[in-house]
Design a protein around this motif. Sequence first.
Motif, PDB file in Angstrom:
ATOM      1  N   GLU A  21       0.833  -1.199   0.000  1.00  0.00           N
ATOM      2  CA  GLU A  21       0.000   0.000   0.000  1.00  0.00           C
ATOM      3  C   GLU A  21       0.868   1.250   0.000  1.00  0.00           C
ATOM      4  N   TYR A  62      -8.715  -6.660  13.873  1.00  0.00           N
ATOM      5  CA  TYR A  62      -9.140  -5.390  13.274  1.00  0.00           C
ATOM      6  C   TYR A  62     -10.641  -5.240  13.430  1.00  0.00           C
ATOM      7  N   ASP A  97      -6.461   2.446  11.587  1.00  0.00           N
ATOM      8  CA  ASP A  97      -5.970   2.233  10.230  1.00  0.00           C
ATOM      9  C   ASP A  97      -6.986   2.858   9.302  1.00  0.00           C
ATOM     10  N   ASN A  99      -7.788   3.259   5.255  1.00  0.00           N
ATOM     11  CA  ASN A  99      -7.442   2.705   3.949  1.00  0.00           C
ATOM     12  C   ASN A  99      -8.318   3.329   2.879  1.00  0.00           C
ATOM     13  N   ASP A 101      -9.056   2.712  -1.061  1.00  0.00           N
ATOM     14  CA  ASP A 101      -8.848   1.836  -2.214  1.00  0.00           C
ATOM     15  C   ASP A 101      -9.305   2.552  -3.470  1.00  0.00           C
ATOM     16  N   ALA A 105      -3.942   0.950  -3.625  1.00  0.00           N
ATOM     17  CA  ALA A 105      -4.340   1.090  -2.229  1.00  0.00           C
ATOM     18  C   ALA A 105      -3.440   2.084  -1.508  1.00  0.00           C
ATOM     19  N   TYR A 106      -4.053   2.902  -0.654  1.00  0.00           N
ATOM     20  CA  TYR A 106      -3.340   3.883   0.172  1.00  0.00           C
ATOM     21  C   TYR A 106      -3.730   3.611   1.614  1.00  0.00           C
ATOM     22  N   SER A 107      -2.773   3.763   2.529  1.00  0.00           N
ATOM     23  CA  SER A 107      -3.047   3.434   3.918  1.00  0.00           C
ATOM     24  C   SER A 107      -2.221   4.290   4.867  1.00  0.00           C
ATOM     25  N   GLN A 108      -2.762   4.503   6.069  1.00  0.00           N
ATOM     26  CA  GLN A 108      -2.035   5.220   7.116  1.00  0.00           C
ATOM     27  C   GLN A 108      -2.623   4.812   8.466  1.00  0.00           C
ATOM     28  N   ARG A 109      -1.771   4.678   9.457  1.00  0.00           N
ATOM     29  CA  ARG A 109      -2.210   4.428  10.835  1.00  0.00           C
ATOM     30  C   ARG A 109      -2.009   5.719  11.602  1.00  0.00           C
TER      31      ARG A 109
END
Length: 155
Positions: A21, A62, A97, A99, A101, A105-109
């Motif tokens: 991601e 999750y 988290d 996300n 899509d 996919a892009y993600s960050q916590r």
Amino acid sequence: MNIIFSLLFMTFSISAIASPESKLYVEIKNDDICIYTNDPKSDYYNGRIYLYMGEVHTELAYQSSYNATYHHIKIPKSFADCIAIKNSNFKHNIPYDINLDMNKAYSQRICVSKPNGKIQLTKVVDGYTCGKEKYDYSGKNIFEKIITWIKSLLI
């Protein structure tokens, strides 16, 4: 011997092509959490953008806490076009988290806190704990941060 080198080369080539991601950028806008890709190549996936968000706990799996599907919106390539997530969707001092899509996919916590009644982003420590100090998920360099700070003083 050539067969061994060929197999090794193909193995490393395949793992280099596989992409995890991409980083999702996060800032606060009007007391809400705003997300964007900071990627000029980001685009819709089948005409849609999918947003998933969930709480992160060490002892639990999750837990989805929010999701949305967007049609016909401006692609969130920059902060100006970011997708806002209402602050009320976050419990404070719990890692999340987020996300997005799209064509990839892009993600960050992130962690969201509210010291002194003002929303701020804090760093996720060890992947499961929220820190106490403010953290910048915008990816801006020091020059961009100074310009943003000056603009905020003028407004």
